[in-house]
Design a protein around this motif. Structure first.
Motif, PDB file in Angstrom:
ATOM      1  N   VAL A  12       0.841  -1.206   0.000  1.00  0.00           N
ATOM      2  CA  VAL A  12       0.000   0.000   0.000  1.00  0.00           C
ATOM      3  C   VAL A  12       0.875   1.256   0.000  1.00  0.00           C
ATOM      4  O   VAL A  12       0.580   2.225  -0.706  1.00  0.00           O
ATOM      5  CB  VAL A  12      -0.981  -0.025   1.192  1.00  0.00           C
ATOM      6  N   GLU A  13       1.939   1.253   0.766  1.00  0.00           N
ATOM      7  CA  GLU A  13       2.839   2.416   0.803  1.00  0.00           C
ATOM      8  C   GLU A  13       3.512   2.645  -0.552  1.00  0.00           C
ATOM      9  O   GLU A  13       3.609   3.781  -1.026  1.00  0.00           O
ATOM     10  CB  GLU A  13       3.898   2.235   1.897  1.00  0.00           C
ATOM     11  N   LEU A  14       3.966   1.573  -1.187  1.00  0.00           N
ATOM     12  CA  LEU A  14       4.587   1.707  -2.509  1.00  0.00           C
ATOM     13  C   LEU A  14       3.573   2.187  -3.540  1.00  0.00           C
ATOM     14  O   LEU A  14       3.893   3.011  -4.406  1.00  0.00           O
ATOM     15  CB  LEU A  14       5.214   0.385  -2.945  1.00  0.00           C
ATOM     16  N   LEU A  15       2.363   1.681  -3.460  1.00  0.00           N
ATOM     17  CA  LEU A  15       1.312   2.117  -4.384  1.00  0.00           C
ATOM     18  C   LEU A  15       1.012   3.603  -4.190  1.00  0.00           C
ATOM     19  O   LEU A  15       0.860   4.341  -5.170  1.00  0.00           O
ATOM     20  CB  LEU A  15       0.050   1.271  -4.190  1.00  0.00           C
ATOM     21  N   ALA A  16       0.953   4.058  -2.957  1.00  0.00           N
ATOM     22  CA  ALA A  16       0.725   5.484  -2.684  1.00  0.00           C
ATOM     23  C   ALA A  16       1.861   6.327  -3.248  1.00  0.00           C
ATOM     24  O   ALA A  16       1.620   7.413  -3.808  1.00  0.00           O
ATOM     25  CB  ALA A  16       0.576   5.720  -1.185  1.00  0.00           C
ATOM     26  N   THR A  17       3.077   5.830  -3.143  1.00  0.00           N
ATOM     27  CA  THR A  17       4.231   6.542  -3.697  1.00  0.00           C
ATOM     28  C   THR A  17       4.110   6.660  -5.213  1.00  0.00           C
ATOM     29  O   THR A  17       4.397   7.712  -5.788  1.00  0.00           O
ATOM     30  CB  THR A  17       5.542   5.832  -3.307  1.00  0.00           C
ATOM     31  N   VAL A  18       3.671   5.592  -5.855  1.00  0.00           N
ATOM     32  CA  VAL A  18       3.452   5.625  -7.311  1.00  0.00           C
ATOM     33  C   VAL A  18       2.409   6.684  -7.643  1.00  0.00           C
ATOM     34  O   VAL A  18       2.601   7.497  -8.555  1.00  0.00           O
ATOM     35  CB  VAL A  18       3.011   4.241  -7.840  1.00  0.00           C
ATOM     36  N   GLN A  19       1.315   6.687  -6.922  1.00  0.00           N
ATOM     37  CA  GLN A  19       0.238   7.620  -7.233  1.00  0.00           C
ATOM     38  C   GLN A  19       0.655   9.077  -7.058  1.00  0.00           C
ATOM     39  O   GLN A  19       0.138   9.950  -7.737  1.00  0.00           O
ATOM     40  CB  GLN A  19      -0.984   7.310  -6.372  1.00  0.00           C
ATOM     41  N   GLN A  20       1.583   9.323  -6.159  1.00  0.00           N
ATOM     42  CA  GLN A  20       2.033  10.692  -5.895  1.00  0.00           C
ATOM     43  C   GLN A  20       3.269  11.075  -6.705  1.00  0.00           C
ATOM     44  O   GLN A  20       3.707  12.225  -6.654  1.00  0.00           O
ATOM     45  CB  GLN A  20       2.339  10.843  -4.401  1.00  0.00           C
ATOM     46  N   ALA A  21       3.820  10.151  -7.463  1.00  0.00           N
ATOM     47  CA  ALA A  21       5.079  10.384  -8.171  1.00  0.00           C
ATOM     48  C   ALA A  21       4.916  11.376  -9.314  1.00  0.00           C
ATOM     49  O   ALA A  21       3.898  11.399 -10.010  1.00  0.00           O
ATOM     50  CB  ALA A  21       5.622   9.065  -8.719  1.00  0.00           C
ATOM     51  N   SER A  22       5.959  12.154  -9.509  1.00  0.00           N
ATOM     52  CA  SER A  22       6.014  13.027 -10.682  1.00  0.00           C
ATOM     53  C   SER A  22       6.258  12.155 -11.913  1.00  0.00           C
ATOM     54  O   SER A  22       6.660  10.986 -11.796  1.00  0.00           O
ATOM     55  CB  SER A  22       7.170  14.019 -10.533  1.00  0.00           C
ATOM     56  N   ASP A  23       6.025  12.716 -13.074  1.00  0.00           N
ATOM     57  CA  ASP A  23       6.286  11.965 -14.302  1.00  0.00           C
ATOM     58  C   ASP A  23       7.739  11.505 -14.365  1.00  0.00           C
ATOM     59  O   ASP A  23       8.015  10.397 -14.833  1.00  0.00           O
ATOM     60  CB  ASP A  23       5.943  12.804 -15.535  1.00  0.00           C
ATOM     61  N   ASP A  24       8.662  12.333 -13.893  1.00  0.00           N
ATOM     62  CA  ASP A  24      10.081  11.978 -13.943  1.00  0.00           C
ATOM     63  C   ASP A  24      10.405  10.768 -13.062  1.00  0.00           C
ATOM     64  O   ASP A  24      11.333  10.017 -13.366  1.00  0.00           O
ATOM     65  CB  ASP A  24      10.952  13.165 -13.508  1.00  0.00           C
ATOM     66  N   ASP A  25       9.672  10.591 -11.983  1.00  0.00           N
ATOM     67  CA  ASP A  25       9.956   9.515 -11.031  1.00  0.00           C
ATOM     68  C   ASP A  25       9.011   8.318 -11.149  1.00  0.00           C
ATOM     69  O   ASP A  25       9.215   7.308 -10.472  1.00  0.00           O
ATOM     70  CB  ASP A  25       9.870  10.059  -9.603  1.00  0.00           C
ATOM     71  N   LEU A  26       7.998   8.439 -11.977  1.00  0.00           N
ATOM     72  CA  LEU A  26       6.941   7.428 -12.014  1.00  0.00           C
ATOM     73  C   LEU A  26       7.456   6.031 -12.347  1.00  0.00           C
ATOM     74  O   LEU A  26       7.140   5.066 -11.646  1.00  0.00           O
ATOM     75  CB  LEU A  26       5.843   7.834 -12.998  1.00  0.00           C
ATOM     76  N   VAL A  27       8.250   5.899 -13.376  1.00  0.00           N
ATOM     77  CA  VAL A  27       8.688   4.569 -13.804  1.00  0.00           C
ATOM     78  C   VAL A  27       9.554   3.914 -12.724  1.00  0.00           C
ATOM     79  O   VAL A  27       9.410   2.719 -12.443  1.00  0.00           O
ATOM     80  CB  VAL A  27       9.416   4.619 -15.166  1.00  0.00           C
ATOM     81  N   ALA A  28      10.421   4.676 -12.084  1.00  0.00           N
ATOM     82  CA  ALA A  28      11.265   4.113 -11.025  1.00  0.00           C
ATOM     83  C   ALA A  28      10.406   3.620  -9.850  1.00  0.00           C
ATOM     84  O   ALA A  28      10.662   2.546  -9.294  1.00  0.00           O
ATOM     85  CB  ALA A  28      12.277   5.144 -10.544  1.00  0.00           C
ATOM     86  N   HIS A  29       9.392   4.381  -9.496  1.00  0.00           N
ATOM     87  CA  HIS A  29       8.514   3.960  -8.396  1.00  0.00           C
ATOM     88  C   HIS A  29       7.657   2.761  -8.810  1.00  0.00           C
ATOM     89  O   HIS A  29       7.390   1.874  -7.998  1.00  0.00           O
ATOM     90  CB  HIS A  29       7.641   5.117  -7.916  1.00  0.00           C
ATOM     91  N   TRP A  30       7.235   2.735 -10.063  1.00  0.00           N
ATOM     92  CA  TRP A  30       6.476   1.587 -10.564  1.00  0.00           C
ATOM     93  C   TRP A  30       7.354   0.337 -10.541  1.00  0.00           C
ATOM     94  O   TRP A  30       6.901  -0.740 -10.155  1.00  0.00           O
ATOM     95  CB  TRP A  30       5.945   1.859 -11.969  1.00  0.00           C
ATOM     96  N   GLN A  31       8.615   0.487 -10.927  1.00  0.00           N
ATOM     97  CA  GLN A  31       9.555  -0.641 -10.891  1.00  0.00           C
ATOM     98  C   GLN A  31       9.663  -1.184  -9.457  1.00  0.00           C
ATOM     99  O   GLN A  31       9.646  -2.399  -9.251  1.00  0.00           O
ATOM    100  CB  GLN A  31      10.939  -0.206 -11.375  1.00  0.00           C
ATOM    101  N   ALA A  32       9.765  -0.290  -8.480  1.00  0.00           N
ATOM    102  CA  ALA A  32       9.844  -0.728  -7.080  1.00  0.00           C
ATOM    103  C   ALA A  32       8.585  -1.485  -6.677  1.00  0.00           C
ATOM    104  O   ALA A  32       8.654  -2.503  -5.979  1.00  0.00           O
ATOM    105  CB  ALA A  32      10.078   0.475  -6.171  1.00  0.00           C
ATOM    106  N   LEU A  33       7.428  -1.007  -7.128  1.00  0.00           N
ATOM    107  CA  LEU A  33       6.167  -1.688  -6.826  1.00  0.00           C
ATOM    108  C   LEU A  33       6.125  -3.065  -7.490  1.00  0.00           C
ATOM    109  O   LEU A  33       5.720  -4.050  -6.869  1.00  0.00           O
ATOM    110  CB  LEU A  33       4.971  -0.842  -7.267  1.00  0.00           C
ATOM    111  N   VAL A  34       6.548  -3.137  -8.735  1.00  0.00           N
ATOM    112  CA  VAL A  34       6.564  -4.418  -9.448  1.00  0.00           C
ATOM    113  C   VAL A  34       7.498  -5.396  -8.738  1.00  0.00           C
ATOM    114  O   VAL A  34       7.142  -6.559  -8.513  1.00  0.00           O
ATOM    115  CB  VAL A  34       6.961  -4.230 -10.928  1.00  0.00           C
TER     116      VAL A  34
END
Length: 149
Positions: A12-34
């Motif tokens: 849930v915390e990683l998903l929240a981070t993805v949802q709040q991520a800027s476009d520049d950071d989105l893929v890196a946060h999505w990778q962490a979630l995956v």
């Protein structure tokens, strides 16, 4: 189950981070979630297989399908397509509570009923293992409920 609960909190915390991520950071946060989800699902899958779930049970199958979709989102994100990741993140916020409250709750009850220790893998009540592999969802739906009726 504390181990399962902690993994769910992390998800849930990683998903929240993805949802709040800027476009520049989105893929890196999505990778962490995956990456987390892959380990999360693999852990639960090992527990299920060790305690009598059939490889094709709906819980294991749902894990495989969701992980496949998340990885497809990662590929799209790496190609610069960010809207699909944002849509998937939204869909996960709808899917995950239901999954945790049904399939994972059923799994936790099953693990407790057979005396399975998810930390050590020890099984204190092997006589409680199902006589036949569980093909349903592990307490939330499927074959085991039909047999109980």
């Amino acid at each position: 189950m504390p181990v399962m609960d902690q993994t769910h909190v992390e998800f849930v915390e990683l998903l929240a981070t993805v949802q709040q991520a800027s476009d520049d950071d989105l893929v890196a946060h999505w990778q962490a979630l995956v990456d987390h989800t892959e380990a999360h699902f693999a852990q639960e899958d090992r527990w299920m297989l060790a305690t009598g779930f059939a490889p094709g049970s709906c819980h294991l199958t749902q894990h495989a399908v969701v992980l496949k979709v998340l990885k497809e989102g990662l590929t799209l994100g790496q190609q610069g397509q960010l809207p699909p990741i944002r849509q998937m993140a939204h869909e996960l916020t709808l899917w995950f509570p239901h999954h945790a409250q049904t399939m994972d709750a059923g799994l936790a009850l099953h693990l407790k009923s057979v005396g399975y220790d998810p930390v050590t893998g020890a099984l204190s009540q092997p006589e409680a293992l199902p006589a036949q592999a569980i093909h349903g969802c592990g307490g939330a739906c499927g074959d085991e409920q039909k047999q109980a009726a």
